[in-house]
Every structure is written in C-alpha cells, then in structure tokens.
Design an enzyme around this catalytic site. Structure first.
Site, short mmCIF file in Angstrom:
data_model
loop_
_atom_site.label_atom_id
_atom_site.label_comp_id
_atom_site.label_asym_id
_atom_site.label_seq_id
_atom_site.Cartn_x
_atom_site.Cartn_y
_atom_site.Cartn_z
CG HIS A 258 16.46 22.66 53.08
ND1 HIS A 258 17.18 23.72 53.83
CD2 HIS A 258 15.36 22.79 54.07
CE1 HIS A 258 16.45 24.44 54.54
NE2 HIS A 258 15.46 24.00 54.66
NE ARG A 403 8.80 19.00 51.96
CZ ARG A 403 9.28 19.33 52.61
NH1 ARG A 403 8.36 19.96 53.78
NH2 ARG A 403 10.38 19.41 53.06
#
Length: 558
Positions: A258, A403
């Site tokens: 992230h 993703r």
C-alpha cells in the site's frame, strides 16, 4: 455465538513434541478464519442446514477485515456515475492486474457484487449515505478506478462495519466459534481427500476437527515483512497448510504494497493505514522538497494503481537529497472537515502529533495484500477434494499482478457465499471424503527460520524492488538458517508458515524475469508479455520444498 463442545480422547498436557490429539470435534464444514469470507461462508452454510464450526487463532473479530478502511468497490443499480457499469469496473480491474487476471473470474465475481452487498445490508450493515436523509449511498474513488464506485462506512472504517455486521449475525445465529486455536495441518484420507484439521489451543494442547469440508479463509501474509498494514495474525498459515495438503498456489510473487501507511520513525509490525480514499478526495503526494511525487508518472496521477504509486514513492525516496529517505508526505490540508470524513486516519495522525488539516501527513509504502494464493475457482474449490479457500488466501484470478483498490471485501462477500453453496453441492453429490478414515499427518515438525531475520531479509531484498542477487541472498539465508522444530506452539506453526511462504515467494520472484504489477525486478525493469503473460504454479515436492510447475496461461492471455 455458541460454545464448542468436544470430547476428550486422552489425558495429559499435550505439549512438547507429543502432538497426538487430546480431544476431537466433528462438523460438516470447518471454516478457518473469521474475516469477511469465512463468516459469510459459515453463515450461509449454517442457513442451508450444515453443521459448521469456525476456528480462529485470535478473537472472532480480530481478522484482517476489521482493518480495511477504504470501502467496497461495486456498481449498484441506480447508484453510479453516468456511463459506469460492471463492464467498466471489470475493465479497470483487468488494467490494474496487468494481463494476469482471469477475465472470466473478474466478470463473474464483479457481476455478483451488487446482490452480495444487498444481502450484507439486509444483515444490518450501515454504509454512509450520500447526504442527510438520503436513501442513496456516498461513493468515493480510489486508485485505478475511473469512476466513483467505492461505498464506505464510518468514513474510513468500512472493514470494521462489515466485521461488526457479520459477528453480530454469527452471535444471533449461535454460530459455533472456536477462538484462540490455530490450525496446524489437514487431515487426509488414504485417497488424499481433506477431511478435517489438527489444531492447537492457546496452551499447545492438540485437538482434531473432523469434517468432510475445510474452508481456508485465513487472510494474508503481511508479517513476512518488517512493516505492514496487516495484523499480527497475518502469517500465511492457510497458504502453507494448503501446500502441505497437496494444493497448488499461484501468483505468490505479487505482494501489493500500500502506498500510504502512517510513517513513524523506527516503527515495525502493523502500521496505521492512510486509506487511498484520502487521495480520492483530493490529497496529493509530495516529496521532502514539496514536489509532487506522481507528476508525469501516470495519467491517473495520485490515483494510479497501487503498484505504480508505491514504486514511484520508492524511487523518489531513493533520490532524496542527502541519500535515501524513508517517507514522503500526503498533503490533505485541502480536504474540508477531514476529521469527520476520515476519523480513523485523523485519530492515528493525532497520536503522532500530526494535524492533517494543517500539515502534510508523513507516509511510506508497506506490505498490504497478497494478490496470489491457493489456486481456486470462483466457487472456492481447490484441486484437493474437501479443501476450499476464499478471501486473501485464495487466488481466484480476480487480482492478477496487482489488486484494484477495494475489490477485496467484494471478493470475500461473493466467494464466501459461493463456497457454502459448493460445499453443500459436493456433500450432496458424495464427492467428499469420509472423516472417519482421515489420518493426522505423520510429520509433526517443520523447518523454521528465525522470524526477525526472515522479516529483515525479506524487507531488504524481496519487497518492492528485487533483483537476482538479492533474491539469492534471501534464498541462502532461508536455506542456511532454518532448523527443524516441532509444531507444538502457535509461534512455531506461524514461523513454519512464514518460512515456507517466503521460500515459495522467492522461487516465483526469481523465475519471473520481468517487472509486472507488484513484482518489480530492478534487473529486468520492462514488462515481457511474450514470455511472462502467465501465472506460475507452485507445489511442494516430496521433501516438502516449494517447486515451480509449468507456467499457466490465464484467460485472454496471448
């Protein structure tokens, strides 16, 4: 939730090297994990009349799901941007996955999203409204999305609301949950079918759960690295258990970092997430000089896919004046009423003395999501009869090499329901093994590397930027530093899982001689569609070591 009753089969402490079971329980379906996928499957299976037992190694509400901030990506009927559609959502997902998504799986899962969200709301989930008194839901936009289609709850506490809803439903339906127990290995019949699991309680007392169906919903593997957004329980247990049971994994080299966790000097372990929705509301990434990090990097700028943003931040930190820097800044001072819109992020910032309304937030990339995992269909079935997987531990083909933001909660809801249906159908068709014939694994030890050393070498050589030399260092450390240990404690089971998963990841990352999505090879910086638009299958050889099978083509690959 209801208490679990089990029968004593022997006396004694059950600790140390003696791992023969001290107790036993039976069910139709054992669900390992209590996040969105696990509880969704358990509740649906229970409603269908199956005897279900949920096993979780922490408290029932302590899985990965509760930490998800951003939201659920879904195109709802009558509540979407003009021109948005499930097809467009699928196109964004395929673009983020950089050629390794299974297009059929993407279409199938996303198309089922609206109905799955509706059923969650019927259980009592409360998403944020578009305005006071509005029947419509508020929607935001995150990285890689070309439309505002991410619904959220509590501003930035969507995962917590999803988990609250499912735990409340489990309590109301007296769903049996065995807390603070860790699954060790699958029980298998002489024909190789999975028909239960061995477990350890908090004191190391071993037990056996017999069931013709076992669902792995154990979450990810963020604890492979020194800094992660994942909780302490994300140690890759489910993936390791599946490999030892004979299942195959794929795409494990693709670990999404992230771009923005809250930076705290010297902090390790789980770090507070700064949700991507902050950038969706207009925040900008800046380097130490105040220059925009994402300028001229990608057409979507600060809302580029996560792999692009994380790599850009890493490059910018390496070019910082005076040497390598360890963070950049997220300027959210232009967001009005930040504390109301992002209460979780605001509270985390205040704990380190930062006021997001008045000053930029220090952020850095951290391990966040495993895009690969146990190979399954969109119904959670694996190649091993009786073994199913759903959620982050599974590789359905939805995520590919990277993703798309907020697709994970949706996947858990959809595939969780489908697994329950698949188990019911397989039981009715007589396709599953008989738990009476299942035997515990003969092997009760495993090779284990010291966790701190593993995390340090993985963070240094197998994180965002990798090369052959560094991956070789990781492989050597894992080969030379592991020792054979009994699987008699939770820590040992977790460390064995981390060691096995690290070996699998390094093997796959070494072979993939290109850069794609989350996998960035500094010695092979370009994408190679001719050779590498395909996934890599991993299995264990007879000695228990991860080996690579022939690469597999994904739907639509050239």
């Amino acid at each position: 939730m209801s208490p679990v009753n089990y029968s004593q089969s022997k006396t004694g402490p059950g600790v140390g090297a003696d791992t023969s079971p001290c107790w036993e329980a039976r069910a139709d379906l054992v669900v390992i994990g209590s996040g969105v996928a696990g509880l969704t499957a358990a509740l649906r299976a229970q409603a269908a009349g199956l005897r279900v037992l949920v096993v979780t190694k922490a408290a029932v509400a302590d899985g990965n799901t509760r930490w998800a901030q951003g939201g659920v990506a879904v195109v709802l009927d009558g509540e979407h941007d003009e021109g948005d559609s499930v097809t467009r959502h699928a196109e964004d997902t395929l673009a983020a996955g950089v050629g390794l998504c299974d297009a059929g799986a993407v279409r199938s899962i996303l198309a089922s999203g609206p109905a799955a969200v509706a059923r969650l709301r019927a259980r009592g989930a409360r998403f944020d409204p578009a305005g006071s008194g509005s029947d419509l839901l508020a929607r935001t936009r995150e990285g890689g999305h070309t439309a505002f289609r991410v619904i959220h709850a509590g501003g930035d506490a969507t995962g917590a609301e999803v988990e609250r809803t499912l735990v409340a439903a489990a309590t109301g339906h007296r769903l049996p949950v065995l807390e603070r127990h860790i699954a060790v290995d699958a029980l298998r019949t002489p024909l190789g079918e999975v028909a239960g699991v061995s477990v350890l309680d908090p004191n190391g007392v071993p037990g056996v759960l017999r069931a013709p169906a076992v669902l792995l919903a154990t979450g990810g593997l963020g604890q492979l690295y020194q800094a992660t957004s994942n909780p302490e329980i994300a140690t890759g247990d489910g993936l390791a258990l599946a490999l030892r049971a004979g299942a195959q994994a794929a795409d494990v080299e693709f670990v999404q970092f992230h771009p923005t966790v809250l930076y705290t000097p010297g902090a390790r372990g789980r770090l507070p997430l700064v949700t991507e929705a902050v950038r969706g509301e207009g925040a900008t990434l800046l380097d130490a000089t105040g220059a925009p990090v994402m300028r001229d990097v990608h057409p979507l700028g600060d809302l580029a896919p996560r792999d692009v943003v994380s790599a850009a931040i890493t490059r910018r930190m390496a070019l910082a004046p005076g040497g390598v820097d360890d963070h950049v800044f997220l300027d959210a001072t232009g967001i009005s009423d930040f504390a109301r819109r992002f209460p979780t992020v605001h509270a985390a910032c205040r704990t380190i003395g930062v006021d997001p309304a008045a000053e930029p937030i220090p952020v850095t990339p951290a391990a966040h999501f495993a895009c690969g995992g146990v190979v399954t269909g969109v119904d959670g079935r694996t190649s091993v009869p009786g073994l199913y997987a759903a959620g982050e531990v599974a590789r359905t083909g939805l995520h590919g090499a990277n993703r798309l933001a907020s697709n994970s909660l949706l996947e858990g809801l959809v595939v969780g329901e489908r697994v329950a249906d698949a188990v019911g159908a397989d039981l009715a068709a007589g396709l599953l093994g008989d738990p009476k014939h299942a035997c515990s694994p003969e092997r009760t030890t495993a090779r284990i590397a010291e966790r701190d050393a593993l995390q340090r070498v993985m963070s240094r050589y197998a994180a965002i930027g990798r090369d052959a030399e560094g991956l070789s260092v990781v492989g050597s450390v894992l080969d030379l530093s592991t020792v054979e240990c009994p699987l008699s404690t939770q820590e040992a089971v977790e460390d064995a899982a981390l060691t096995l998963v690290a070996q699998a990841l390094v093997a796959a990352a070494t072979r993939r001689t290109e850069s794609r999505g989350c996998h960035v090879r500094t010695d092979y910086p370009s994408r190679d569609d001719r050779s590498w638009r395909r996934g890599q299958l991993i299995r264990l050889n007879p000695s228990g070591q991860p080996v690579l099978a022939d690469p597999i083509l994904v739907e639509g690959a050239a």
